[in-house]
Design a protein around this motif. Sequence first.
Motif, PDB file in Angstrom:
ATOM      1  N   LYS A  14       0.818  -1.215   0.000  1.00 43.97           N
ATOM      2  CA  LYS A  14       0.000   0.000   0.000  1.00 43.97           C
ATOM      3  C   LYS A  14       0.853   1.268   0.000  1.00 43.97           C
ATOM      4  O   LYS A  14       0.576   2.203  -0.749  1.00 43.97           O
ATOM      5  N   THR A  15       1.883   1.293   0.819  1.00 44.49           N
ATOM      6  CA  THR A  15       2.703   2.498   0.948  1.00 44.49           C
ATOM      7  C   THR A  15       3.450   2.798  -0.346  1.00 44.49           C
ATOM      8  O   THR A  15       3.433   3.929  -0.836  1.00 44.49           O
ATOM      9  N   THR A  16       4.074   1.797  -0.909  1.00 49.51           N
ATOM     10  CA  THR A  16       4.805   1.989  -2.169  1.00 49.51           C
ATOM     11  C   THR A  16       3.852   2.384  -3.289  1.00 49.51           C
ATOM     12  O   THR A  16       4.099   3.337  -4.031  1.00 49.51           O
ATOM     13  N   PHE A  17       2.739   1.680  -3.397  1.00 45.33           N
ATOM     14  CA  PHE A  17       1.765   1.960  -4.447  1.00 45.33           C
ATOM     15  C   PHE A  17       1.191   3.367  -4.290  1.00 45.33           C
ATOM     16  O   PHE A  17       1.077   4.119  -5.262  1.00 45.33           O
ATOM     17  N   LEU A  27      -0.970  14.383  -6.420  1.00 43.97           N
ATOM     18  CA  LEU A  27      -1.881  14.529  -5.289  1.00 43.97           C
ATOM     19  C   LEU A  27      -1.092  14.351  -3.993  1.00 43.97           C
ATOM     20  O   LEU A  27      -0.007  13.771  -3.985  1.00 43.97           O
ATOM     21  N   THR A  28      -1.650  14.811  -2.901  1.00 44.25           N
ATOM     22  CA  THR A  28      -1.035  14.658  -1.588  1.00 44.25           C
ATOM     23  C   THR A  28      -1.227  13.226  -1.104  1.00 44.25           C
ATOM     24  O   THR A  28      -2.337  12.696  -1.139  1.00 44.25           O
ATOM     25  N   ARG A  29      -0.164  12.620  -0.652  1.00 45.78           N
ATOM     26  CA  ARG A  29      -0.236  11.279  -0.063  1.00 45.78           C
ATOM     27  C   ARG A  29      -0.333  11.416   1.447  1.00 45.78           C
ATOM     28  O   ARG A  29       0.424  12.164   2.065  1.00 45.78           O
ATOM     29  N   ILE A  30      -1.286  10.706   2.032  1.00 39.39           N
ATOM     30  CA  ILE A  30      -1.490  10.729   3.478  1.00 39.39           C
ATOM     31  C   ILE A  30      -1.316   9.308   4.000  1.00 39.39           C
ATOM     32  O   ILE A  30      -2.099   8.417   3.681  1.00 39.39           O
ATOM     33  N   GLU A  31      -0.266   9.110   4.795  1.00 38.10           N
ATOM     34  CA  GLU A  31       0.018   7.791   5.361  1.00 38.10           C
ATOM     35  C   GLU A  31      -0.665   7.701   6.721  1.00 38.10           C
ATOM     36  O   GLU A  31      -0.240   8.326   7.697  1.00 38.10           O
ATOM     37  N   MET A  32      -1.720   6.925   6.779  1.00 37.89           N
ATOM     38  CA  MET A  32      -2.518   6.872   8.002  1.00 37.89           C
ATOM     39  C   MET A  32      -1.771   6.238   9.166  1.00 37.89           C
ATOM     40  O   MET A  32      -1.975   6.641  10.314  1.00 37.89           O
ATOM     41  N   GLN A  54      -8.609  14.403   9.367  1.00 36.09           N
ATOM     42  CA  GLN A  54      -9.453  15.466   8.815  1.00 36.09           C
ATOM     43  C   GLN A  54      -8.602  16.667   8.411  1.00 36.09           C
ATOM     44  O   GLN A  54      -8.767  17.221   7.325  1.00 36.09           O
ATOM     45  N   HIS A  55      -7.682  17.062   9.267  1.00 36.66           N
ATOM     46  CA  HIS A  55      -6.807  18.196   8.978  1.00 36.66           C
ATOM     47  C   HIS A  55      -5.977  17.940   7.717  1.00 36.66           C
ATOM     48  O   HIS A  55      -5.891  18.812   6.844  1.00 36.66           O
ATOM     49  N   LYS A  56      -5.377  16.771   7.626  1.00 39.60           N
ATOM     50  CA  LYS A  56      -4.567  16.439   6.448  1.00 39.60           C
ATOM     51  C   LYS A  56      -5.418  16.436   5.176  1.00 39.60           C
ATOM     52  O   LYS A  56      -4.995  16.948   4.135  1.00 39.60           O
ATOM     53  N   MET A  57      -6.604  15.877   5.256  1.00 37.90           N
ATOM     54  CA  MET A  57      -7.493  15.823   4.094  1.00 37.90           C
ATOM     55  C   MET A  57      -7.937  17.227   3.686  1.00 37.90           C
ATOM     56  O   MET A  57      -7.977  17.549   2.497  1.00 37.90           O
ATOM     57  N   GLU A  62      -6.304  19.851  -3.640  1.00 36.78           N
ATOM     58  CA  GLU A  62      -6.240  19.303  -5.001  1.00 36.78           C
ATOM     59  C   GLU A  62      -6.620  17.825  -5.055  1.00 36.78           C
ATOM     60  O   GLU A  62      -6.922  17.295  -6.111  1.00 36.78           O
ATOM     61  N   GLY A  63      -6.624  17.175  -3.897  1.00 35.79           N
ATOM     62  CA  GLY A  63      -6.952  15.756  -3.825  1.00 35.79           C
ATOM     63  C   GLY A  63      -5.932  15.019  -2.988  1.00 35.79           C
ATOM     64  O   GLY A  63      -4.888  15.565  -2.633  1.00 35.79           O
ATOM     65  N   TRP A  64      -6.245  13.768  -2.651  1.00 37.72           N
ATOM     66  CA  TRP A  64      -5.355  12.996  -1.799  1.00 37.72           C
ATOM     67  C   TRP A  64      -5.403  11.512  -2.138  1.00 37.72           C
ATOM     68  O   TRP A  64      -6.344  11.005  -2.737  1.00 37.72           O
ATOM     69  N   VAL A  65      -4.328  10.857  -1.740  1.00 40.75           N
ATOM     70  CA  VAL A  65      -4.231   9.398  -1.803  1.00 40.75           C
ATOM     71  C   VAL A  65      -3.983   8.935  -0.376  1.00 40.75           C
ATOM     72  O   VAL A  65      -2.935   9.207   0.201  1.00 40.75           O
ATOM     73  N   LEU A  66      -4.984   8.287   0.213  1.00 45.66           N
ATOM     74  CA  LEU A  66      -4.866   7.760   1.571  1.00 45.66           C
ATOM     75  C   LEU A  66      -4.242   6.377   1.517  1.00 45.66           C
ATOM     76  O   LEU A  66      -4.669   5.526   0.732  1.00 45.66           O
ATOM     77  N   ASP A  67      -3.267   6.167   2.360  1.00 41.48           N
ATOM     78  CA  ASP A  67      -2.560   4.894   2.449  1.00 41.48           C
ATOM     79  C   ASP A  67      -2.994   4.227   3.742  1.00 41.48           C
ATOM     80  O   ASP A  67      -2.560   4.632   4.817  1.00 41.48           O
TER      81      ASP A  67
END
Length: 180
Positions: A14-17, A27-32, A54-57, A62-67
């Motif tokens: 998941k993290t690499t992808f 897009l911004t990547r957010i590592e949960m 919520q703050h990170k999102m 422009e959008g995000w990719v949640l990991d």
Amino acid sequence: MKFINIVGNTASGKTTFSRQLAQTLKLTRIEMDDLFWLDNWQETPDDEFVLKLQHKMDTAKEGWVLDGNYSRTWALKLIKLDTMIWLDYSFSLNFYRSVKRAISRAISQEALWKSSNNRESFRRSFLSQESIILWMIKHHAKNRKKYLNMMQNPAYQHIQFVRLTSPKQAAEFLKQVGAM
């Protein structure tokens, strides 16, 4: 595809992808995991975790990719989520990757996330109830059932589900996204 969640079992990549997809789509990547784990393997309380996420999102206009999976964040993610990419690899591949990764991390003692001091150890990885390998074994079938049910649930028909069943499919998907 602007608000994306990458899900899958432990060691599915998941993290690499998510890193590659976020870079490709700009897009911004957010590592949960980085938001959830505090120093010394302490968990962030759910209400604080949701606020951090919520703050990170919110700052990723422009959008995000949640990991990450984290079912406790589902209500928050559902507000904007338009795509869920499920890395649904075989049990044997996830098991192999879990063991390989645990050994590598226990030897290297690399910090797992920027926001905490957590590191893997042989004891934690192989001999404890908190073992990530044990967690993967217990949850592989449960996760598969959960995501299959979600894909078929009319309540989530507004979400585009992408199920990738091999690393080769994942690489091809990233290549296609990059060509768009």
